[in-house]
Design a protein around this motif. Structure first.
Motif, PDB file in Angstrom:
ATOM      1  N   ARG A 189       0.832  -1.213   0.000  1.00 37.83           N
ATOM      2  CA  ARG A 189       0.000   0.000   0.000  1.00 37.83           C
ATOM      3  C   ARG A 189       0.863   1.258   0.000  1.00 37.83           C
ATOM      4  N   ASP A 190       1.781   1.366   0.953  1.00 35.55           N
ATOM      5  CA  ASP A 190       2.598   2.564   1.050  1.00 35.55           C
ATOM      6  C   ASP A 190       3.590   2.658  -0.108  1.00 35.55           C
ATOM      7  N   HIS A 191       4.025   1.522  -0.608  1.00 30.98           N
ATOM      8  CA  HIS A 191       4.909   1.500  -1.770  1.00 30.98           C
ATOM      9  C   HIS A 191       4.214   2.124  -2.982  1.00 30.98           C
ATOM     10  N   VAL A 192       2.939   1.789  -3.187  1.00 28.64           N
ATOM     11  CA  VAL A 192       2.170   2.315  -4.317  1.00 28.64           C
ATOM     12  C   VAL A 192       1.807   3.783  -4.108  1.00 28.64           C
ATOM     13  N   PHE A 193       1.390   4.131  -2.883  1.00 31.63           N
ATOM     14  CA  PHE A 193       0.953   5.502  -2.613  1.00 31.63           C
ATOM     15  C   PHE A 193       2.125   6.481  -2.572  1.00 31.63           C
ATOM     16  N   THR A 194       3.292   6.024  -2.172  1.00 28.02           N
ATOM     17  CA  THR A 194       4.479   6.835  -1.898  1.00 28.02           C
ATOM     18  C   THR A 194       4.217   7.721  -0.676  1.00 28.02           C
ATOM     19  N   ASP A 195       5.253   8.441  -0.237  1.00 26.93           N
ATOM     20  CA  ASP A 195       5.068   9.312   0.923  1.00 26.93           C
ATOM     21  C   ASP A 195       4.634  10.717   0.522  1.00 26.93           C
ATOM     22  N   ARG A 196       4.407  10.938  -0.790  1.00 29.60           N
ATOM     23  CA  ARG A 196       3.932  12.240  -1.257  1.00 29.60           C
ATOM     24  C   ARG A 196       2.887  12.071  -2.365  1.00 29.60           C
ATOM     25  N   PRO A 197       1.772  11.430  -2.041  1.00 27.70           N
ATOM     26  CA  PRO A 197       0.730  11.262  -3.061  1.00 27.70           C
ATOM     27  C   PRO A 197       0.025  12.582  -3.343  1.00 27.70           C
ATOM     28  N   TRP A 198      -0.660  12.632  -4.466  1.00 27.24           N
ATOM     29  CA  TRP A 198      -1.466  13.796  -4.816  1.00 27.24           C
ATOM     30  C   TRP A 198      -2.927  13.507  -4.503  1.00 27.24           C
ATOM     31  N   LEU A 199      -3.646  14.570  -4.165  1.00 22.86           N
ATOM     32  CA  LEU A 199      -5.079  14.483  -3.922  1.00 22.86           C
ATOM     33  C   LEU A 199      -5.779  15.386  -4.928  1.00 22.86           C
ATOM     34  N   ALA A 200      -6.420  14.755  -5.912  1.00 22.50           N
ATOM     35  CA  ALA A 200      -7.102  15.490  -6.985  1.00 22.50           C
ATOM     36  C   ALA A 200      -8.562  15.699  -6.596  1.00 22.50           C
ATOM     37  N   ALA A 201      -8.772  16.544  -5.583  1.00 24.27           N
ATOM     38  CA  ALA A 201     -10.115  16.814  -5.074  1.00 24.27           C
ATOM     39  C   ALA A 201     -10.200  18.280  -4.668  1.00 24.27           C
ATOM     40  N   ASP A 202     -11.385  18.851  -4.769  1.00 17.67           N
ATOM     41  CA  ASP A 202     -11.578  20.244  -4.387  1.00 17.67           C
ATOM     42  C   ASP A 202     -11.366  20.410  -2.878  1.00 17.67           C
ATOM     43  N   PRO A 203     -10.576  21.393  -2.451  1.00 20.35           N
ATOM     44  CA  PRO A 203     -10.268  21.517  -1.029  1.00 20.35           C
ATOM     45  C   PRO A 203     -11.443  21.926  -0.145  1.00 20.35           C
ATOM     46  N   THR A 204     -12.484  22.501  -0.723  1.00 23.10           N
ATOM     47  CA  THR A 204     -13.677  22.787   0.079  1.00 23.10           C
ATOM     48  C   THR A 204     -14.523  21.534   0.243  1.00 23.10           C
ATOM     49  N   LEU A 205     -14.723  20.808  -0.843  1.00 28.60           N
ATOM     50  CA  LEU A 205     -15.536  19.597  -0.796  1.00 28.60           C
ATOM     51  C   LEU A 205     -14.837  18.473  -0.036  1.00 28.60           C
ATOM     52  N   ALA A 206     -13.561  18.263  -0.300  1.00 26.76           N
ATOM     53  CA  ALA A 206     -12.847  17.102   0.260  1.00 26.76           C
ATOM     54  C   ALA A 206     -11.443  17.518   0.695  1.00 26.76           C
ATOM     55  N   PRO A 207     -11.326  18.229   1.815  1.00 25.29           N
ATOM     56  CA  PRO A 207     -10.021  18.749   2.232  1.00 25.29           C
ATOM     57  C   PRO A 207      -9.122  17.672   2.831  1.00 25.29           C
ATOM     58  N   TRP A 208      -7.811  17.861   2.684  1.00 24.05           N
ATOM     59  CA  TRP A 208      -6.838  17.020   3.381  1.00 24.05           C
ATOM     60  C   TRP A 208      -6.528  17.674   4.717  1.00 24.05           C
ATOM     61  N   GLU A 209      -6.847  16.955   5.797  1.00 24.22           N
ATOM     62  CA  GLU A 209      -6.643  17.500   7.127  1.00 24.22           C
ATOM     63  C   GLU A 209      -5.215  17.257   7.602  1.00 24.22           C
ATOM     64  N   ARG A 210      -4.648  18.260   8.221  1.00 26.18           N
ATOM     65  CA  ARG A 210      -3.306  18.167   8.790  1.00 26.18           C
ATOM     66  C   ARG A 210      -3.385  18.418  10.292  1.00 26.18           C
ATOM     67  N   PRO A 211      -2.417  17.907  11.069  1.00 27.71           N
ATOM     68  CA  PRO A 211      -1.228  17.184  10.617  1.00 27.71           C
ATOM     69  C   PRO A 211      -1.540  15.732  10.247  1.00 27.71           C
ATOM     70  N   ALA A 212      -0.730  15.188   9.374  1.00 28.94           N
ATOM     71  CA  ALA A 212      -0.853  13.792   8.960  1.00 28.94           C
ATOM     72  C   ALA A 212       0.526  13.307   8.544  1.00 28.94           C
ATOM     73  N   GLY A 213       0.703  12.005   8.537  1.00 29.26           N
ATOM     74  CA  GLY A 213       2.013  11.435   8.227  1.00 29.26           C
ATOM     75  C   GLY A 213       2.439  11.625   6.789  1.00 29.26           C
ATOM     76  N   LEU A 214       1.471  11.648   5.864  1.00 32.00           N
ATOM     77  CA  LEU A 214       1.791  11.803   4.449  1.00 32.00           C
ATOM     78  C   LEU A 214       1.913  13.278   4.068  1.00 32.00           C
ATOM     79  N   ASP A 215       2.827  13.558   3.185  1.00 35.46           N
ATOM     80  CA  ASP A 215       2.984  14.904   2.641  1.00 35.46           C
ATOM     81  C   ASP A 215       2.135  15.003   1.379  1.00 35.46           C
ATOM     82  N   VAL A 216       0.824  15.121   1.572  1.00 40.25           N
ATOM     83  CA  VAL A 216      -0.121  15.096   0.455  1.00 40.25           C
ATOM     84  C   VAL A 216      -0.121  16.428  -0.285  1.00 40.25           C
TER      85      VAL A 216
END
Length: 406
Positions: A189-216
């Motif tokens: 899973r982590d091998h495929v996702f990498t430690d810096r995956p991208w999130l192709a989603a609108d930040p209002t609709l689907a925000p990435w919450e921080r802090p988190a382990g991944l550098d999204v």
């Protein structure tokens, strides 16, 4: 610059690649898309002048049961998917600057292996935050691996998810890696996702919450204005009365589509509204010959949603994003995967209602529609649409170009 985009996904997972491919081509890049061989995907890509490299089985045939079950079950299908994406992406990757993978882990694992073998930059992108490990939300349960009800610590659940992914996909992915001369990995899973995956989603609709382990890296949703006109008979229906309620479940094959159609039409009529039913992969159809209901196939959702009083749907990332961008009030009837998350976001933002459970009744859907059809819900939906970032595909294309430049 040469880029290969890949996905094993439904229409909602392929459509963002259309947007990204168009923006990349505007910057002068040469783009190919490796995706399932479904005819609707090929037509959509051909319409914008992007070549499809058909890869893997038809998604529609697989999810609707047209393809007989594989004798080897999920492990066999996973192995076939890894090999298909490794072979097809590898066949067109010579001279590429970057490979972008989205969708299912086995498919992305095949792409990642090509990147390793050829020394090409690799980016993994998700269309929803809940697919990525975070202390702020639990994982989506994997097939046959329900989440433990006695555990409330999200990190513990994600740790178990890594184990589950390894058990489900490990043999398929590592078996293939060994055959092509790559070492096995102990956390696929982590091998495929990498430690810096991208999130192709609108930040209002689907925000990435921080802090988190991944550098999204949240780019915004990869959307593309759809200029296709609506069919003339649909426009005639829309012009003949008040805005209808749209109902569609996209790539979800509903268990009892005849009953679902009857229920939703009854609920919509109960609100004094007309209905537009989208056939989708559920094959929704008319329930009678009354003229207050219209059935459509594949059409321009952006244009149709802007003319709808509300949009009733399953809560897939693609449909939720389009409805939000269009400013249409929503009723989300989640069927599984990331759909409960998007249902909760629609409710939390005040742009619609989250239906409880996957099976609507006339009463339960009527209650949800009453919320969606309130004037204040439409006002809030318009406000959120005004804040929607429509430049996500452009931002992602620039990031890819900048990465190659460095």
């Amino acid at each position: 610059m040469r880029v290969v985009l890949s996905a094993y996904d439904s229409r909602g997972g392929v459509e963002p690649l259309v947007g990204l491919a168009v923006r990349l081509r505007e910057f002068g890049a040469d783009v190919l898309v490796c995706a399932p061989p479904d005819e609707e995907f090929a037509k959509r890509l051909a319409a914008v002048g992007v070549e499809l490299v058909p890869t893997g089985q038809s998604v529609r045939d697989l999810v609707t049961g047209r393809t007989p079950p594989s004798p080897g079950g999920l492990p066999r299908r996973a192995a076939e998917m890894v090999a298909a994406f490794y072979d097809n992406v590898g066949a067109v990757a010579e001279g590429c600057d970057v490979l972008v993978a989205t969708g299912l882990v086995p498919a992305a694992a095949g792409v990642k292996a090509v990147a390793e073998k050829l020394g090409i930059r690799y980016v993994y992108a998700s269309y929803q935050p809940v697919s990525l490990p975070s202390p702020h939300h639990p994982p989506i349960p994997r097939p046959g691996r329900p989440l433990r009800e006695d555990v409330t610590d999200n990190q513990v659940l994600w740790d178990q998810d890594a184990v589950d992914a390894q058990e489900v996909f490990g043999e398929a992915v590592n078996g293939h890696r060994v055959t092509v001369g790559l070492p096995p990995v102990d956390n696929i899973r982590d091998h495929v996702f990498t430690d810096r995956p991208w999130l192709a989603a609108d930040p209002t609709l689907a925000p990435w919450e921080r802090p988190a382990g991944l550098d999204v890296v949240q780019t915004g949703a990869w959307v593309l204005p759809d200029e296709r006109p609506l069919p003339a008979d649909l426009v005639e229906f829309l012009d003949a009365g008040t805005p209808p309620v749209y109902v569609g479940f996209g790539s979800i094959p509903m268990r009892d589509p005849e009953n679902v159609a009857a229920v939703v039409v009854e609920a919509i009529r109960g609100q004094g509204r007309r209905a537009v039913l989208s056939r989708g992969w559920a094959e929704l159809a008319r329930v009678d010959d009354r003229d207050d209901c219209f059935v459509v196939g594949e059409v321009n959702h952006q244009a149709l949603f802007r003319r709808s009083a509300a949009v009733v749907h399953h809560g897939g990332a693609g449909t939720t994003t389009t409805a939000t961008w269009a400013g249409a009030p929503q009723v989300v009837v989640p069927q599984g995967a990331d759909q409960p998350y998007f249902a909760s976001r629609v409710a939390a933002l005040g742009i619609g209602a989250a239906h409880e459970g996957p099976t609507p009744t006339a009463e339960s859907l009527s209650a949800a529609l009453k919320v969606a059809l309130l004037p204040e819900t439409r006002e809030r939906a318009a406000a959120v649409a005004g804040a929607f970032r429509a430049d996500g595909a452009t931002a992602a294309a620039k990031l890819l170009l900048d990465g190659v430049g460095r």
